[in-house]
Every structure is written in structure tokens, then in C-alpha cells.
Design an enzyme around this catalytic site. Structure first.
Site, PDB file in Angstrom:
ATOM      1  N   ASP A  77      36.172 -23.373  36.816  1.00  0.00           N
ATOM      2  CA  ASP A  77      36.899 -23.062  35.572  1.00  0.00           C
ATOM      3  C   ASP A  77      38.163 -23.915  35.502  1.00  0.00           C
ATOM      4  OD1 ASP A  77      36.728 -20.188  33.660  1.00  0.00           O
ATOM      5  OD2 ASP A  77      38.396 -21.580  33.415  1.00  0.00           O
TER       6      ASP A  77
ATOM      7  N   ASN B 210      42.387 -17.109  35.088  1.00  0.00           N
ATOM      8  CA  ASN B 210      41.102 -16.421  34.950  1.00  0.00           C
ATOM      9  C   ASN B 210      40.268 -16.549  36.221  1.00  0.00           C
ATOM     10  OD1 ASN B 210      41.833 -15.813  32.361  1.00  0.00           O
ATOM     11  ND2 ASN B 210      40.457 -17.281  31.377  1.00  0.00           N
TER      12      ASN B 210
ATOM     13  N   LYS C 244      35.082 -21.568  21.953  1.00  0.00           N
ATOM     14  CA  LYS C 244      34.212 -20.742  21.110  1.00  0.00           C
ATOM     15  C   LYS C 244      34.917 -20.158  19.895  1.00  0.00           C
ATOM     16  CE  LYS C 244      35.063 -16.332  23.434  1.00  0.00           C
ATOM     17  NZ  LYS C 244      34.457 -15.143  24.025  1.00  0.00           N
TER      18      LYS C 244
ATOM     19  N   SER D 222      24.471 -20.279  24.670  1.00  0.00           N
ATOM     20  CA  SER D 222      24.642 -20.731  23.296  1.00  0.00           C
ATOM     21  C   SER D 222      25.027 -19.556  22.391  1.00  0.00           C
ATOM     22  CB  SER D 222      23.360 -21.415  22.798  1.00  0.00           C
ATOM     23  OG  SER D 222      23.591 -22.060  21.558  1.00  0.00           O
TER      24      SER D 222
ATOM     25  N   LYS E 117      25.676 -18.868  16.077  1.00  0.00           N
ATOM     26  CA  LYS E 117      26.372 -19.751  15.130  1.00  0.00           C
ATOM     27  C   LYS E 117      25.815 -21.171  15.155  1.00  0.00           C
ATOM     28  CE  LYS E 117      30.611 -17.019  15.278  1.00  0.00           C
ATOM     29  NZ  LYS E 117      29.957 -15.898  15.966  1.00  0.00           N
TER      30      LYS E 117
ATOM     31  N   VAL F 101      29.800 -10.451  21.052  1.00  0.00           N
ATOM     32  CA  VAL F 101      29.850  -9.616  22.244  1.00  0.00           C
ATOM     33  C   VAL F 101      31.079  -8.720  22.163  1.00  0.00           C
ATOM     34  CG1 VAL F 101      29.971  -9.593  24.751  1.00  0.00           C
ATOM     35  CG2 VAL F 101      28.657 -11.364  23.592  1.00  0.00           C
TER      36      VAL F 101
ATOM     37  N   SER G 122      34.734  -9.138  24.170  1.00  0.00           N
ATOM     38  CA  SER G 122      34.987 -10.471  24.714  1.00  0.00           C
ATOM     39  C   SER G 122      36.306 -11.002  24.169  1.00  0.00           C
ATOM     40  CB  SER G 122      33.845 -11.422  24.353  1.00  0.00           C
ATOM     41  OG  SER G 122      33.785 -11.602  22.954  1.00  0.00           O
TER      42      SER G 122
END
Length: 669
Positions: free
Chosen positions: A323, A328, A377, A416, A419, A458, A461
Site C-alpha cells: 500500500d 492504513n 475510486k 472492479s 461503474k 459497499v 467503505s
């Protein structure tokens, strides 16, 4: 000094005081028994009988107090005394019977059996009576105080064991400022009756009526065993009230302990989905992951971190978290180290934009599986920074997928989004290019299975709408909804990740797996429901403000392109969209051009993307399109609406998808 019983500490002086009272009452009971034997004529009792009876009573008092102690009668908080405490007293008195008989036989005394029997019965009644009287006194005092000070009127849905325990705690605790005014239960045998003095006022359809009658401020849903459908129906009926609604956790969470007010929690959107939690075949998942070396990119994000949690349960040989955001990555690293101290866990900071970095990590740790969750995202932010979306999403995926093929990774799975289907925003369009990269790489590297998993919103999230609504409600509003008619599919993070992992088990290469998200939810309804269940009235206490569709946002999302078709898997929640025919050589040249434009931050990047993704049509943020969409949904299928493919028998999800497209008249922003 203190006496300890069942993990609770009671002051010793309190137990001594109760024992002293017991001793006096026991002695009094047996003397009454002696008087009853002689018709309450004291003068007719011989002096020797009085002497023998006095000695016997001393032994009985001592024996009784010892047995009381053994059976825990001095370890109870008698202000809460009830059936359990009476059962303890009964057991103690059963044990006392052979003791009394033994004393009567062994001691050289002349004692009347009738006097012993009467004393035995009276002492039992006095023992229970003094304790239950104390509870009655405390309860009445508490009720009087609550009636004077209570600030909340409470309705409990469910007159079963859980509801009864909640009502009892509300009634006895001096720290709770609410009083239970009524129960609601569908059992006709209970309606109209009282439990602990509280009326079972009616069934579920009387919730609104009784909320008004009793001026209810808070509703407690206390049916832990209720199915998701029943829970959703009940909570939906609560919408007609202005009361705040709280729920008890599911029955599986209450098996180990009693029900307490502290276990009540505010209603979550998961309570309102009206469907059971999606279950997967854990055996298949564990077989796929156990003993494998696994890399998760974006492992600190919402989906990535849950992937790491569920992968860790499967016992991998090695789990590598990759990451760019160190905070995080550190958080999930510490969590997994605590939960799985024996897990071979590696945490690496790096960017998927850097091919050498991601290739070096794969070459060193030799993962068997790569779960690619790293991506930008956030739709509106990517509309403002389209070149960054291309650099991170498209070429981050290209770098990671290529590195996987070069280092011999067995399976590469792309996370994925819905969208990506007929995208109207840059984020969705870049994700569609990522899916095309996956299919291109699957043909390029024969030793690696490349697949993608596509799903919708989700719950919970980062950046999702529900935490925003809850925050806005807590701050007193307003609650902002982009459009009154916008709808979305929802799934919890654990559900989505479980299905991702099971899709990995089915992967053969080149597939795009589509997850069944259940029925769509209208965002406006969700916002208003959360406001009501928080104890407020929409547009009165808390305003709902419509801000207009954000750049690139659609009224509804799709899960499948017309050309992809759909095939069921063994898991009825997972479907397969088949690869679309494409010219790999042309696609790779297009990517080269896209990369050059993105690196120089070209203002024409959208036009370049449109040249690659033919279904990408940047949305024009106008209410006219929204109105047309709503009208289409209301009017039913438009005349001559073209259905792109024939449904396979039993494919309920495909039918639901087709019905939605039919109702919208093939709406395409």
C-alpha cells in the site's frame, strides 16, 4: 472485608445483617410452631418442653444459616430477586429436611414433630418473603423516582425472554432514565396481557398507534432470533413514528450471556436491506488460499484490509500487504499481528505506478495469487483529476498485471466496479480499461489466470454515503442527497470480500465475475429512514437537501455490458460475464497514447479515453436526464425497447437486471 460470589463483590456487613435477620425469623418461626402445637396456650406447655425446644431451635438456626450460605442466599443482590433466587431458597430448604430429621433423632430432646413442621414451613415463607418484599420495596421506590424523573417513554418490540430482561433492567436500574410503557408482540396469546405490570399492547401493525398513545420516545427491537426479512419489516413500520429506534444484536451474539440495555445499538442500514447475509462456501475459499503466498495491493483500504482479514483466516504460507498509505498499512498490520501471531505477514510501502517496485516485490516474495485492490475510486475527485485516475488505475493495473505475468503468479484478480459498465465518469472508464487489460494479459501470459470481479456500492467503505448520512444526522443536518431518484446496489464489506474470494476459486482465466447485489435501494429513502430511526422527522427536525448529480454520477448503475452475456456459477450470487472480442495490438497502441497524454496532464484525456472505451459517454449533469429516467421507470418498458440477449432458465439475477433495464427504457446518460 468482602464476600465474593459469582464474580461480584458484596460488602460483608450487609451479609451479616441479613443473616442476623434470618436467625431471628427462624427462631420466631419455630417458637410459633411450638405455640401452634399447644393451641397458643402457653400455660399448657411443660417447662421441660420449652427447654428442649429452645436447645433444638439453637441448633436449627445454626444449621439453617450454614445451608443458606452454602446455597448462595447471602451472595445475591435481593433488590433484583426473582424466580432464580426463590429456586435457591427451595434447594436450601430441601437440603434442610434431612438435617432437621437428624437433629431430632440424634439430640436427646423431647421435641414436637408438629412444632418442627410448622416452624419449617413458616421459616421458608419468612425467608423468601423478607427478600421479595425488599425487591418489591426497591422496585416501587425506583418506579416512583422514574415516574418523577424519566425523560423517555420506551416501547419494546418482542415480549419474549430478551424483551422481558430489557424491561426488567429498565425498571430496576437507577442509572437509566427511561420507563417501558408497552410491549409489542404478534403472539395473540400475549396481546392484552401484562408482563411485570407492562401491557402487551398489540401486534406489529399497532406500532404507530401505540407510539402515539404512550408518547413513545424510543423503540427497542428485542427479537434477536428474527430473520433479516422480519427485522426489516418491523423497522419499516417504525418509520411511521418519530421515535428513535434501537436493536439488539442477533441471537448468535447473545448465546453466551444475558440481554442488557448496553447491548442495544442504533439501527444500521444492514438492518434495513431485508435480505439474509450472503453466505459462501468457506471450504472452497480455504482450499484456494491455504498454504499459498498471497499479495494484496491497496491492502490498507476498505476492501483491501477486509481481504487481508479473510485471507489470514485461511492460513496462507505468506501474506504480503502492499500500500502507498503507511497509516492504513500500519493499522491492518497491527490488527493481523494481534489476531494471528503465527501468520507470516509482510507489509510493504510502495506505489503500483512504479513498475520496478511492484515487480521487485513479486520477484522477491513469489506470490501464488495477487489481489489488486489499489485504485482511486472517488468519482467526483477523479472528474477533477482525470489524469491521476489514468496513472493510478490504468497504469497501476498494467504494471501490477504485467509484473504478475513476468514473475509467474498463478492468479491475478482485479477488483472492479459496476461503474465500469457504460461509464459516465472517468473513474468508471478507467476501471473498464483495467478490465480490458486483464483480458489482454490473460491472452499474453498463458501461465497466469487473469480475472476481474465487478460489484456495486459497499456499505461502510471509505467515502460511502452511509457514514456521511450518520455524521450529518448527528450534527443536526442537513442531510444531502444528490438526486431524489438515485438508486444503488448495496452489500456489506465482508459479503463483498467473501464473494471475491469464492470467485477466485472459480477462476479459469479471462472471466469478469459479477456479484448479485440484491435489490437496489433508493438513496433518498435510505436517508429519510435513517433520520426517522434516529428519532427525528425528515424535513422538520432535519432537512433533506438535494444537491444535484455530481460530475460523472449516474442515477443507477449497471453490472453487465450487452455483449458480455452471463453464466451462472455454483454460487447463485456469482455470475460470469464472458470476454468481449478485442484487437490486443490496437488496444496496446491505444494504451501507449493514453500514457503519453496522462504523463503530460493533457486536458484532452477524456477524448483519448473515449477512443478506447466506446461505451464511455461523459455525463452531462442536468436534471432533464434525471426526469426522463424517472418517467421511464414509472411508465414501464418503452415501446420497442431492445433486449440484448435471451435469459437462461433459472437465472433470476439476470431477469432482475433485464427488468430494471426494461423499466428505464434503456436509459444511458
Amino acid at each position: 472485608m468482602e464476600q465474593k460470589k459469582s464474580g461480584i463483590k458484596y460488602p460483608l456487613h450487609g451479609a451479616v445483617a441479613v443473616a442476623f435477620c434470618d436467625g431471628i425469623l427462624i427462631a420466631f418461626s419455630y417458637w410459633v410452631g411450638l405455640l401452634a402445637r399447644y393451641d397458643f396456650t402457653f400455660s399448657s406447655i411443660a417447662r421441660s418442653a420449652v427447654r428442649d425446644h429452645a436447645i433444638y431451635v439453637l441448633f436449627v438456626v445454626a444449621a439453617s444459616l450454614i445451608i443458606y450460605y452454602i446455597f448462595g442466599l447471602y451472595g445475591n443482590v435481593w433488590r433484583y430477586a426473582g424466580v432464580v433466587e426463590v429456586e435457591q431458597a427451595v434447594k436450601a430448604y430441601i437440603m434442610l429436611v434431612p438435617v432437621l430429621l437428624g437433629l431430632w433423632i440424634v439430640l436427646p430432646l423431647e421435641v414436637s414433630r408438629a412444632a418442627i413442621f410448622v416452624g419449617y414451613v413458616l421459616s421458608f415463607l419468612f425467608s423468601c418473603g423478607i427478600r421479595l418484599s425488599y425487591r418489591f420495596y426497591c422496585r416501587k421506590a425506583s418506579e416512583k423516582k422514574k415516574n418523577e424523573e424519566a425523560t423517555e417513554n420506551i416501547m419494546i418490540i418482542g415480549a419474549g425472554a430478551a424483551g422481558h430482561q430489557l424491561a426488567r433492567e429498565f425498571g430496576t436500574s437507577t442509572h437509566l432514565n427511561g420507563r417501558v410503557r408497552c410491549f409489542i408482540d404478534d403472539n395473540p396469546a400475549l396481546i392484552g396481557k401484562k408482563m411485570d405490570g407492562i401491557l402487551v399492547a398489540g401486534g406489529r401493525h399497532t406500532i404507530a398507534e401505540n407510539a402515539v398513545r404512550y408518547d413513545i420516545d424510543r423503540i427497542c427491537f428485542a427479537i434477536p432470533s428474527a430473520s433479516a426479512k422480519v427485522r426489516s419489516e418491523m423497522l419499516d413500520l417504525c418509520r411511521a413514528t418519530s421515535a428513535k429506534v434501537q436493536v439488539l444484536p442477533g441471537i448468535y451474539q447473545l448465546v453466551e450471556g444475558d440481554v442488557h440495555v448496553s447491548q442495544l445499538r442504533d439501527v444500521e442500514v444492514t438492518d434495513l436491506l431485508g435480505r439474509k447475509e450472503i453466505r459462501v462456501n468457506n471450504d472452497e475459499i480455504f482450499r484456494t488460499l491455504h498454504g499459498k503466498r498471497i499479495l494484496v495491493t491497496g491492502g490498507g483500504g476498505s476492501i483491501g484490509s477486509e481481504l487481508c482479514r479473510q485471507i489470514a483466516k485461511a492460513g496462507p504460507e505468506c501474506l504480503v500487504i502492499f500500500d502507498i498509505y503507511e497509516n492504513n498499512a500500519y493499522a491492518i498490520q497491527q490488527e493481523l499481528r494481534h489476531l494471528y501471531p503465527d501468520l507470516n505477514l509482510v507489509t510493504i510501502i510502495g506505489s503500483v505506478r512504479d513498475y520496478d517496485r511492484i515487480f521487485g516485490v513479486m520477484n522477491k516474495y513469489k506470490p501464488d495469487c495477487v489481489f489488486h485492490a489499489a485504485a482511486h475510486k472517488h468519482v467526483p475527485l477523479m472528474e477533477d483529476s482525470p489524469n491521476e485516475a489514468v496513472k493510478n488505475n490504468v497504469f497501476g493495473t498494467w504494471n501490477t498485471a504485467r509484473a504478475a505475468g513476468e514473475t509467474g503468479v498463478s492468479m491475478f484478480l482485479l477488483i472492479s466496479t459496476d461503474k465500469a459498465v457504460n461509464p459516465t465518469n472517468v473513474m468508471g472508464a478507467t476501471k473498464r480499461i483495467c478490465e480490458m487489460i486483464v483480458q489482454d494479459m490473460n491472452r499474453r501470459y498463458a501461465g497466469t489466470r487473469y480475472v476481474a470481479v465487478r460489484f456495486g456500492n459497499v456499505l461502510g467503505s471509505n467515502g460511502s454515503v452511509v457514514p456521511l448520512f450518520k455524521k450529518q444526522i448527528a450534527e443536526g443536518g442537513p442531510v444531502t442527497v444528490t438526486d431524489k431518484n438515485i438508486i444503488r446496489y448495496f452489500m456489506t464489506i465482508p459479503e463483498a470480500v467473501s464473494l471475491i474470494l469464492q470467485a477466485a476459486h472459480y477462476a479459469k482465466g479471462g472471466e469478469i465475475f459479477v456479484l448479485d447485489m440484491g435489490d437496489p435501494v433508493k438513496i433518498d429513502d435510505m436517508a429519510r429512514l435513517l433520520i426517522r430511526l434516529s428519532g427525528h422527522v425528515p424535513d422538520v427536525d432535519i432537512k433533506v437537501v438535494y444537491t444535484g448529480l455530481r460530475p460523472g454520477e449516474k442515477l443507477y448503475e449497471e453490472l453487465l455490458l450487452d455483449e458480455e452475456g452471463m453464466t451462472e456459477t455454483e454460487n447463485k450470487r456469482i455470475f460470469i460475464g464472458h470476454p468481449i472480442t478485442m484487437d490486443d495490438a490496437v488496444f496496446e497502441k491505444q494504451l501507449e497514447g493514453l500514457k503519453k497524454e496522462a504523463e503530460k496532464n493533457s486536458p484532452l484525456i477524456r477524448e483519448v479515453i473515449m477512443g478506447i472505451v466506446g461505451t464511455y459517454h461523459p455525463a452531462k449533469n442536468s436534471t432533464a436526464g434525471a426526469s426522463a429516467h424517472v418517467a421511464a421507470m414509472s411508465a414501464g418498458p418503452a415501446a420497442g425497447t431492445r433486449r440484448s440477449r435471451t435469459l437462461t432458465p433459472g437465472n433470476a439475477y439476470m431477469k432482475k437486471y433485464e427488468d430494471l433495464r426494461g423499466r428505464t427504457g434503456g436509459y444511458n446518460p
